[in-house]
Design an enzyme around this catalytic site. Structure first.
Site, PDB file in Angstrom:
ATOM      1  CB  ILE A  21      40.299  42.678   7.959  1.00 35.46           C
ATOM      2  CG1 ILE A  21      40.545  41.443   8.835  1.00 35.46           C
ATOM      3  CG2 ILE A  21      41.604  43.138   7.323  1.00 35.46           C
ATOM      4  CD1 ILE A  21      41.482  41.695   9.999  1.00 35.46           C
ATOM      5  CG  ASP A 150      21.843  37.079   9.005  1.00 37.36           C
ATOM      6  OD1 ASP A 150      21.544  36.435   7.989  1.00 37.36           O
ATOM      7  OD2 ASP A 150      23.009  37.186   9.435  1.00 37.36           O
ATOM      8  CD  GLU A 152      20.480  36.100  13.535  1.00 39.08           C
ATOM      9  OE1 GLU A 152      21.473  35.374  13.401  1.00 39.08           O
ATOM     10  OE2 GLU A 152      19.335  35.786  13.123  1.00 39.08           O
ATOM     11  CE  LYS A 226      25.729  42.879 -14.729  1.00 43.88           C
ATOM     12  NZ  LYS A 226      26.004  41.493 -15.193  1.00 43.88           N
ATOM     13  CB  CYS A 384      45.913  31.903  31.400  1.00 40.66           C
ATOM     14  SG  CYS A 384      44.495  32.090  32.517  1.00 40.66           S
ATOM     15  N   GLY A 386      48.331  27.607  30.931  1.00 40.34           N
ATOM     16  CA  GLY A 386      49.657  27.101  30.602  1.00 40.34           C
ATOM     17  C   GLY A 386      50.644  27.342  31.723  1.00 40.34           C
ATOM     18  CD  GLU A 408      39.744  25.261  35.490  1.00 35.59           C
ATOM     19  OE1 GLU A 408      39.019  25.486  34.511  1.00 35.59           O
ATOM     20  OE2 GLU A 408      40.898  25.735  35.619  1.00 35.59           O
ATOM     21  CG  HIS A 510      45.040  35.980  28.816  1.00 38.37           C
ATOM     22  ND1 HIS A 510      44.807  34.883  28.014  1.00 38.37           N
ATOM     23  CD2 HIS A 510      44.459  35.692  30.016  1.00 38.37           C
ATOM     24  CE1 HIS A 510      44.104  33.979  28.682  1.00 38.37           C
ATOM     25  NE2 HIS A 510      43.888  34.453  29.900  1.00 38.37           N
ATOM     26  CD  GLU A 512      46.951  35.910  25.077  1.00 33.42           C
ATOM     27  OE1 GLU A 512      45.930  35.269  25.412  1.00 33.42           O
ATOM     28  OE2 GLU A 512      47.947  36.015  25.811  1.00 33.42           O
TER      29      GLU A 512
END
Length: 543
Positions: A21, A150, A152, A226, A384, A386, A408, A510, A512
């Site tokens: 973000i 980390d 990786e 600081k 999809c 749905g 499927e 899709h 969205e």
């Protein structure tokens, strides 16, 4: 080397602080000043891409126009910038090693010993520079997933160190996102986690230029001084990032903190001209001052982790703002629904969205929920799987094909309403082998789909292996479910809808994935509008 400037966003203390973000917000501010900006995400996991990851592991898999299966942060980038991303915008450790091993097998390294430095780091740098070398962008923002320290992440951090050295001080900078926790027992904010995080970054050879400090409380000036003192950054480069009411507030909050000015100053740009954020502010005004509200149900498999449907959630935000309507989403697990409780769960909603997914779990709950809203004339939107469930339900309960199913879910069904696409039948590898990315769709005039888009040719993004079986299409259309959108080359059904229903639409693609702040997706806008009209109709009837 091109004139492109490079910004690296790293994080420390903990994950999920919001690097994506912050990256998108900074990019938005730079774009609003007239610069061309893109953002890429480097993920340290060994999967080649997120395509085979369970959504509970990593949230939704976001698909680009060119068919890349990517991290969900790319969705934020597109929603903020209104600019498409591509395969080059998401790189994983798995992809880096895959490319290097492939080169080694082809003899490209001429017998040399292949090592993390320089071969892996060189490949990472190639990915960093790839977008900049197109000469399309003034700024390339690179977000590094995970936390500094980390194991990786180490090759990526080293590659960034090298890139900063190669690019020079005015062509590259590092923004480090960190946490300033508030300890209730002590009653004060603590800077030590940030100090330790910056120390780890320094040990890797990178001095952060700007610190963005996440906090639940405002940072007083003495605390900023600081942090600046102990972390070797100028006082005005300690940026406060308090929790926001909405992610779409963050660009304005970062503008108030002058994050974009600090970046431009560091890179020797003028920042006297104010960024043009009028459209963004208009969107926020509609979002925060709705004139009405609706309640929608989202039925899916992964509702316990809402990031699994992140793009759908945000598309509802965009569509709600477009309709000056607050969209309240009730998340319902498809495993909870059956023929005995569908009415109880769905009778008080103004619309139902059945979400995409894979696999048999919860499939009957989706079908039962669709049956209820179809029979009760409640607005429905299927995406999809749905959409596929909507056709199976119609076949079972309207065409009376009791064994109707998707291949499927049931490989032995006599009536495979949804079947495996021909080019998928002999595949052995799962990753990156679906129908992925943008495909054309031809829309029939006089349909709800045409009223929604206002045009006959569109392009939408896909992610599926199975399709509607066209041998049933004539019977479907005879009974009222029509294919209002088809792929012009293959004849594959893209959109189905019921002619005699207030709003019953399913899309194989899709939608969205293409909804943004400035361009909310028309299918979501019309679905929300249909739900709003249905609510008002109910209200007037009750009176």
């Amino acid at each position: 080397m091109t004139s492109t400037k490079y910004i690296f966003v790293t994080g420390g203390v903990t994950s999920s602080l919001g690097k994506g973000i912050i990256s998108a917000s900074l990019a938005k501010l730079l774009q609003a000043r007239g610069f061309s900006v893109t953002i890429q995400k480097f993920d340290p996991y060994i999967n080649v891409d997120p395509g085979t990851l369970n959504p509970y592991e990593h949230g939704e898999c976001y698909v680009t126009d060119d068919g890349a299966e990517t991290d969900l942060d790319l969705g934020h980038y597109e929603r903020f910038l209104n600019v498409p991303t591509s395969q080059a915008n998401n790189v994983t450790t798995g992809r880096i090693y895959y490319n290097v091993i492939k080169k080694e097998r082809e003899g490209e390294f001429l017998g040399k010993t292949v090592q993390v430095v320089p071969h892996i780091t060189d490949e990472i740098k190639n990915s960093i520079y790839k977008l900049g070398e197109t000469d399309q962008f003034d700024f390339v923002i690179t977000e590094l997933g995970g936390c500094v320290g980390d194991i990786e992440s180490l090759p990526f951090i080293e590659a960034v160190r090298q890139a900063r050295f190669e690019l020079g001080p005015t062509n590259a900078l590092n923004i480090h996102l960190t946490l300033i926790p508030f300890l209730n027992a002590a009653g004060e904010l603590k800077t030590k986690p940030t100090q330790h995080s910056v120390k780890q970054l320094l040990e890797a050879g990178i001095q952060p230029d700007i610190l963005v400090c996440r906090s639940e409380h405002k940072l007083p000036q003495d605390l900023r001084k600081k942090i600046a003192l102990f972390c070797n950054v100028p006082h005005n480069c300690v940026i406060e990032a308090m929790d926001a009411e909405s992610i779409y507030d963050v660009p304005l909050l970062m503008r108030k903190e002058k994050l974009d000015e600090r970046v431009l100053s560091r890179m020797k740009f003028s920042y006297k001209k104010e960024p043009g954020l009028e459209h963004w502010k208009e969107f926020l005004g509609r979002l925060k001052n709705p004139t009405d509200e609706i309640k929608l149900a989202l039925v899916g498999k992964y509702v316990e982790l809402q990031d699994a449907y992140k793009s759908i959630s945000e598309a509802f935000v965009h569509a709600g703002a477009a309709n000056e309507c607050k969209v309240n989403v009730t998340w319902i697990s498809s495993e909870e629904i059956d023929g005995t409780n569908a009415k109880k769960l769905l009778s008080n909603v103004h619309g139902l969205l059945v979400a995409p997914g894979f696999g048999e779990r919860g499939i009957e709950g989706k079908i039962e929920s669709i049956k209820y809203v179809r029979e009760n004339n409640i607005p429905f939107f299927g995406i999809c799987l749905g959409m596929q469930c909507a056709t199976v339900e119609f076949a079972r309960n309207v065409l009376k094909l009791e064994s109707a199913h998707s291949r499927e879910m049931n490989g032995e069904t006599e009536n495979a309403i949804i079947d495996l696409m021909e080019d998928q039948k002999n595949l052995t590898e799962m990753g990156g082998t679906m129908r992925l990315g943008a495909y054309d769709c031809q829309i029939k005039k006089g349909t709800k789909a045409y009223q929604t888009y206002g045009q006959t040719k569109i392009s939408e993004r896909h992610r599926h292996r199975y399709e509607f079986n066209n041998k049933y299409l004539e019977e479907f259309e005879k009974h009222g479910m029509i294919a209002s959108g088809v792929n012009p080359k293959t004849g594959l059904v893209e959109i189905v809808e019921l002619k005699d229903h207030r709003w019953f639409v399913g899309s194989q693609f899709h939608p969205e994935l293409k909804s943004t702040v400035l361009n909310p997706h028309p299918l979501f806008v019309k679905f929300v509008k249909a739900a709003l009209l249905y609510k008002r109709e109910l209200t007037s009837t009750e009176r």
